[in-house]
Write a protein that holds these residues in place. Structure first.
Motif, PDB file in Angstrom:
ATOM      1  N   ALA A 239       0.826  -1.204   0.000  1.00 56.10           N
ATOM      2  CA  ALA A 239       0.000   0.000   0.000  1.00 56.10           C
ATOM      3  C   ALA A 239       0.862   1.256   0.000  1.00 56.10           C
ATOM      4  CB  ALA A 239      -0.939  -0.007   1.207  1.00 56.10           C
ATOM      5  N   PHE A 240       1.902   1.289   0.829  1.00 55.86           N
ATOM      6  CA  PHE A 240       2.784   2.446   0.868  1.00 55.86           C
ATOM      7  C   PHE A 240       3.557   2.587  -0.433  1.00 55.86           C
ATOM      8  CE2 PHE A 240       1.823   2.907   5.266  1.00 55.86           C
ATOM      9  CZ  PHE A 240       2.234   4.187   5.624  1.00 55.86           C
ATOM     10  N   LEU A 241       3.980   1.480  -1.004  1.00 59.25           N
ATOM     11  CA  LEU A 241       4.711   1.527  -2.260  1.00 59.25           C
ATOM     12  C   LEU A 241       3.828   2.072  -3.380  1.00 59.25           C
ATOM     13  CD1 LEU A 241       7.261   0.854  -3.875  1.00 59.25           C
ATOM     14  CD2 LEU A 241       6.369  -1.461  -4.167  1.00 59.25           C
ATOM     15  N   ASN A 242       2.604   1.595  -3.460  1.00 62.10           N
ATOM     16  CA  ASN A 242       1.694   2.071  -4.502  1.00 62.10           C
ATOM     17  C   ASN A 242       1.333   3.537  -4.296  1.00 62.10           C
ATOM     18  OD1 ASN A 242       1.627  -0.364  -5.896  1.00 62.10           O
ATOM     19  ND2 ASN A 242      -0.102  -1.150  -4.695  1.00 62.10           N
ATOM     20  N   LEU A 243       1.193   3.954  -3.035  1.00 57.08           N
ATOM     21  CA  LEU A 243       0.906   5.356  -2.754  1.00 57.08           C
ATOM     22  C   LEU A 243       2.072   6.228  -3.196  1.00 57.08           C
ATOM     23  CD1 LEU A 243      -1.042   7.415  -1.438  1.00 57.08           C
ATOM     24  CD2 LEU A 243       0.144   7.009   0.723  1.00 57.08           C
ATOM     25  N   ARG A 244       3.290   5.795  -2.901  1.00 50.25           N
ATOM     26  CA  ARG A 244       4.470   6.552  -3.293  1.00 50.25           C
ATOM     27  C   ARG A 244       4.585   6.653  -4.805  1.00 50.25           C
ATOM     28  NH1 ARG A 244       9.558   6.473  -4.951  1.00 50.25           N
ATOM     29  NH2 ARG A 244      11.138   7.731  -3.855  1.00 50.25           N
ATOM     30  N   ARG A 245       4.167   5.620  -5.517  1.00 51.75           N
ATOM     31  CA  ARG A 245       4.252   5.608  -6.973  1.00 51.75           C
ATOM     32  C   ARG A 245       3.063   6.268  -7.645  1.00 51.75           C
ATOM     33  NH1 ARG A 245       6.513  -0.651  -7.843  1.00 51.75           N
ATOM     34  NH2 ARG A 245       8.658  -0.231  -7.115  1.00 51.75           N
ATOM     35  N   GLY A 246       2.155   6.835  -6.830  1.00 52.00           N
ATOM     36  CA  GLY A 246       1.029   7.580  -7.379  1.00 52.00           C
ATOM     37  C   GLY A 246      -0.107   6.732  -7.899  1.00 52.00           C
ATOM     38  N   ARG A 247      -0.209   5.510  -7.406  1.00 53.91           N
ATOM     39  CA  ARG A 247      -1.318   4.659  -7.827  1.00 53.91           C
ATOM     40  C   ARG A 247      -1.938   3.939  -6.636  1.00 53.91           C
ATOM     41  NH1 ARG A 247       3.175   1.567 -10.714  1.00 53.91           N
ATOM     42  NH2 ARG A 247       3.552  -0.294  -9.430  1.00 53.91           N
ATOM     43  N   PRO A 250      -7.144  -0.354  -3.601  1.00 53.54           N
ATOM     44  CA  PRO A 250      -7.581  -1.246  -2.518  1.00 53.54           C
ATOM     45  C   PRO A 250      -6.409  -1.958  -1.886  1.00 53.54           C
ATOM     46  CG  PRO A 250      -8.963  -1.515  -4.466  1.00 53.54           C
ATOM     47  CD  PRO A 250      -7.802  -0.673  -4.883  1.00 53.54           C
ATOM     48  N   LEU A 251      -6.611  -2.427  -0.651  1.00 52.26           N
ATOM     49  CA  LEU A 251      -5.565  -3.155   0.066  1.00 52.26           C
ATOM     50  C   LEU A 251      -5.371  -4.520  -0.585  1.00 52.26           C
ATOM     51  CD1 LEU A 251      -3.740  -2.900   2.625  1.00 52.26           C
ATOM     52  CD2 LEU A 251      -5.506  -4.195   3.833  1.00 52.26           C
ATOM     53  N   LEU A 252      -4.117  -4.816  -0.935  1.00 51.13           N
ATOM     54  CA  LEU A 252      -3.802  -6.047  -1.660  1.00 51.13           C
ATOM     55  C   LEU A 252      -3.533  -7.203  -0.699  1.00 51.13           C
ATOM     56  CD1 LEU A 252      -1.444  -4.554  -4.389  1.00 51.13           C
ATOM     57  CD2 LEU A 252      -3.847  -5.235  -4.642  1.00 51.13           C
ATOM     58  N   PRO A 253      -3.743  -8.424  -1.156  1.00 50.10           N
ATOM     59  CA  PRO A 253      -3.448  -9.582  -0.305  1.00 50.10           C
ATOM     60  C   PRO A 253      -1.958  -9.680  -0.030  1.00 50.10           C
ATOM     61  CG  PRO A 253      -4.044 -10.280  -2.523  1.00 50.10           C
ATOM     62  CD  PRO A 253      -4.322  -8.822  -2.452  1.00 50.10           C
ATOM     63  N   PRO A 254      -1.573 -10.335   1.061  1.00 53.34           N
ATOM     64  CA  PRO A 254      -0.146 -10.474   1.383  1.00 53.34           C
ATOM     65  C   PRO A 254       0.561 -11.372   0.383  1.00 53.34           C
ATOM     66  CG  PRO A 254      -1.468 -11.798   2.871  1.00 53.34           C
ATOM     67  CD  PRO A 254      -2.438 -10.995   2.063  1.00 53.34           C
ATOM     68  N   VAL A 255       1.876 -11.212   0.325  1.00 56.76           N
ATOM     69  CA  VAL A 255       2.706 -12.037  -0.549  1.00 56.76           C
ATOM     70  C   VAL A 255       3.855 -12.602   0.280  1.00 56.76           C
ATOM     71  CG1 VAL A 255       2.102 -10.790  -2.651  1.00 56.76           C
ATOM     72  CG2 VAL A 255       4.043 -10.023  -1.271  1.00 56.76           C
ATOM     73  N   ASP A 256       4.480 -13.629  -0.255  1.00 57.10           N
ATOM     74  CA  ASP A 256       5.577 -14.258   0.478  1.00 57.10           C
ATOM     75  C   ASP A 256       6.804 -13.367   0.546  1.00 57.10           C
ATOM     76  OD1 ASP A 256       4.113 -16.573   1.011  1.00 57.10           O
ATOM     77  OD2 ASP A 256       4.728 -17.529  -0.865  1.00 57.10           O
ATOM     78  N   SER A 257       7.027 -12.552  -0.497  1.00 61.50           N
ATOM     79  CA  SER A 257       8.221 -11.718  -0.520  1.00 61.50           C
ATOM     80  C   SER A 257       8.018 -10.545  -1.466  1.00 61.50           C
ATOM     81  CB  SER A 257       9.432 -12.540  -0.971  1.00 61.50           C
ATOM     82  OG  SER A 257      10.567 -11.715  -1.142  1.00 61.50           O
ATOM     83  N   LEU A 258       8.657  -9.424  -1.147  1.00 61.31           N
ATOM     84  CA  LEU A 258       8.680  -8.260  -2.026  1.00 61.31           C
ATOM     85  C   LEU A 258      10.072  -8.036  -2.599  1.00 61.31           C
ATOM     86  CD1 LEU A 258       6.463  -5.743  -0.005  1.00 61.31           C
ATOM     87  CD2 LEU A 258       5.896  -6.834  -2.173  1.00 61.31           C
ATOM     88  N   ASP A 259      10.909  -9.042  -2.518  1.00 61.21           N
ATOM     89  CA  ASP A 259      12.270  -8.919  -3.036  1.00 61.21           C
ATOM     90  C   ASP A 259      12.244  -8.560  -4.517  1.00 61.21           C
ATOM     91  OD1 ASP A 259      13.193  -9.604  -0.579  1.00 61.21           O
ATOM     92  OD2 ASP A 259      13.704 -11.676  -1.085  1.00 61.21           O
ATOM     93  N   GLY A 260      13.018  -7.540  -4.862  1.00 63.53           N
ATOM     94  CA  GLY A 260      13.115  -7.117  -6.253  1.00 63.53           C
ATOM     95  C   GLY A 260      12.049  -6.149  -6.701  1.00 63.53           C
ATOM     96  N   GLN A 261      11.045  -5.878  -5.852  1.00 65.85           N
ATOM     97  CA  GLN A 261       9.962  -4.982  -6.247  1.00 65.85           C
ATOM     98  C   GLN A 261      10.190  -3.541  -5.805  1.00 65.85           C
ATOM     99  OE1 GLN A 261       5.918  -6.390  -5.750  1.00 65.85           O
ATOM    100  NE2 GLN A 261       6.602  -8.509  -5.469  1.00 65.85           N
ATOM    101  N   LEU A 262      11.141  -3.304  -4.906  1.00 62.27           N
ATOM    102  CA  LEU A 262      11.440  -1.965  -4.427  1.00 62.27           C
ATOM    103  C   LEU A 262      12.888  -1.632  -4.754  1.00 62.27           C
ATOM    104  CD1 LEU A 262       9.468  -3.441  -2.173  1.00 62.27           C
ATOM    105  CD2 LEU A 262       9.835  -1.318  -0.932  1.00 62.27           C
ATOM    106  N   ASN A 263      13.122  -0.394  -5.212  1.00 62.61           N
ATOM    107  CA  ASN A 263      14.504   0.036  -5.361  1.00 62.61           C
ATOM    108  C   ASN A 263      15.015   0.543  -4.016  1.00 62.61           C
ATOM    109  OD1 ASN A 263      13.827   2.865  -5.064  1.00 62.61           O
ATOM    110  ND2 ASN A 263      13.143   2.849  -7.202  1.00 62.61           N
ATOM    111  N   GLU A 264      16.295   0.859  -3.945  1.00 62.19           N
ATOM    112  CA  GLU A 264      16.902   1.232  -2.663  1.00 62.19           C
ATOM    113  C   GLU A 264      16.278   2.489  -2.077  1.00 62.19           C
ATOM    114  OE1 GLU A 264      21.114   1.481  -2.898  1.00 62.19           O
ATOM    115  OE2 GLU A 264      21.394  -0.627  -3.448  1.00 62.19           O
ATOM    116  N   ILE A 270      10.285   3.931   2.754  1.00 61.77           N
ATOM    117  CA  ILE A 270       9.234   3.177   3.443  1.00 61.77           C
ATOM    118  C   ILE A 270       9.695   2.762   4.834  1.00 61.77           C
ATOM    119  CG2 ILE A 270       7.956   0.995   3.405  1.00 61.77           C
ATOM    120  CD1 ILE A 270       7.675   1.317   0.400  1.00 61.77           C
ATOM    121  N   GLU A 271      10.951   2.332   4.957  1.00 58.05           N
ATOM    122  CA  GLU A 271      11.471   1.979   6.282  1.00 58.05           C
ATOM    123  C   GLU A 271      11.440   3.176   7.218  1.00 58.05           C
ATOM    124  OE1 GLU A 271      15.322   0.377   5.531  1.00 58.05           O
ATOM    125  OE2 GLU A 271      14.580  -1.684   5.257  1.00 58.05           O
TER     126      GLU A 271
END
Length: 342
Positions: A239-247, A250-264, A270-271
């Motif tokens: 949710a925070f990532l999508n908000l930051r990217r301007g999109r 709705p709240l998305l279901p959880p995932v096992d990992s977000l590795d590779g989906q966020l840049n540094e 977000i941290e």
């Protein structure tokens, strides 16, 4: 025990709708009441497809009508969007219907994007916030002879006001007016300690509060195991990532990992925004909350959790209520005021 309360954003989940979100909010409030939470607050956001509580006073009435004891309120109403008299009438009506159970937290931000803000605002802007707060206070006081404008209902009901903030501005205003203060550390923790310090050192006793009374917001994702809680937490991260990217959406279901989906840069931001977050098993949550309590010495904690699965969300709040019984108050915690904690 330190009071714990709930901040609910009435999350609209992917595949769901606002009706489901609001029914889930009422269900959570009923459980929170049974689990001993002090308050159940809802927040004003506009043009957000993932949040169903835009008509905040209406939702408060729905939740208060479906519960019996828990205090229900706004965390908060974004006062620059409204005429103070309108808010006085709305919350005067709520206090009349549910006496002794209504809180009114006030925020200075619009709670939306600039275009939607322009469609909402009265045109006075945030610069009138201190004057608007005082005007609203006066509508709840006992009416005076010859008073031309009254809030009906509202006059004489003394609905408790809180000031909310994510910076030092509202902390100083709350101190000057002698009001309880809630800091939005669940999404903007950077100035938390500075705001708490200014609030406590500059506080002036008032007719509603003799000593400072401070509360912070905390994201808490609790589950039976650390791994399960970390997975639940990924819905908020998305949710925070999508908000930051301007999109936002709705709240998305959880995932096992977000590795590779966020840049540094995104990860660092977000941290930083979610620094006031506790995730894990009951033991991990107890350690995290005790650390925050020792650090801040607050009088009350307000827990929030954007969890996709409603049953998992209920379980998280149930576990937090159990952990609360094991916490000890921080040494710097000021004595609470009976008025503020009513």
């Amino acid at each position: 025990m330190i009071p714990f309360s709930v901040l609910d954003l009435s999350p609209v989940i992917s595949g769901g709708d606002p009706g489901l979100a609001l029914r889930n909010s009422l269900d959570l409030a009923r459980h929170a009441e049974d689990w001993g939470y002090q308050r159940f607050w809802l927040a004003e956001h506009h043009n957000m497809t993932g949040i169903a509580s835009a008509a905040t006073s209406v939702v408060i009435g729905y939740v208060a009508g479906g519960t019996k004891r828990i205090r229900v309120g706004a965390g908060g109403v974004m006062l620059p969007n409204h005429a103070p008299l309108v808010i006085a009438e709305q919350f005067g009506t709520l206090e009349t219907l549910y006496p002794g159970r209504i809180d009114l937290g006030l925020g200075r931000a619009p709670g939306t994007d600039q275009r939607t803000s322009a469609a909402l605002r009265r045109g006075l802007g945030a610069d009138s916030f201190p004057q608007d707060v005082v005007e609203l206070q006066n509508y709840f006081k006992d009416p005076t002879p010859g008073q031309a404008v009254r809030a009906v209902p509202g006059a004489g009901l003394h609905v408790p006001l809180w000031l909310l903030g994510s910076s030092t501005y509202s902390a100083q205003l709350a101190a000057a007016l002698g009001l309880p203060f809630a800091f939005a550390s669940h999404f903007a923790p950077a100035q938390m300690m500075s705001a708490l310090h200014l609030y406590r050192t500059q506080f002036r006793p008032s007719d509603v509060l003799q000593k400072p009374y401070a509360m912070i917001g905390v994201n808490v994702f609790a589950a039976d195991t650390d791994k399960e809680a970390q997975r639940l937490f990924t819905s908020l991260l998305q949710a925070f990532l999508n908000l930051r990217r301007g999109r936002p959406g709705p709240l998305l279901p959880p995932v096992d990992s977000l590795d590779g989906q966020l840049n540094e840069m995104e990860l660092a931001e977000i941290e930083h925004m979610l620094a006031c977050t506790v995730v894990g098993s009951p033991a991990s949550v107890r350690e995290g909350l005790q650390s925050l309590l020792d650090q801040t010495g607050v009088d009350e904690m307000m827990v929030t959790a954007q969890i996709y699965d409603h049953a998992a969300r209920l379980r998280s709040f149930e576990l937090v209520s159990q952990v609360r019984e094991q916490l000890t108050a921080g040494d710097t915690r000021p004595a609470p005021s009976p008025q503020a904690a009513r």
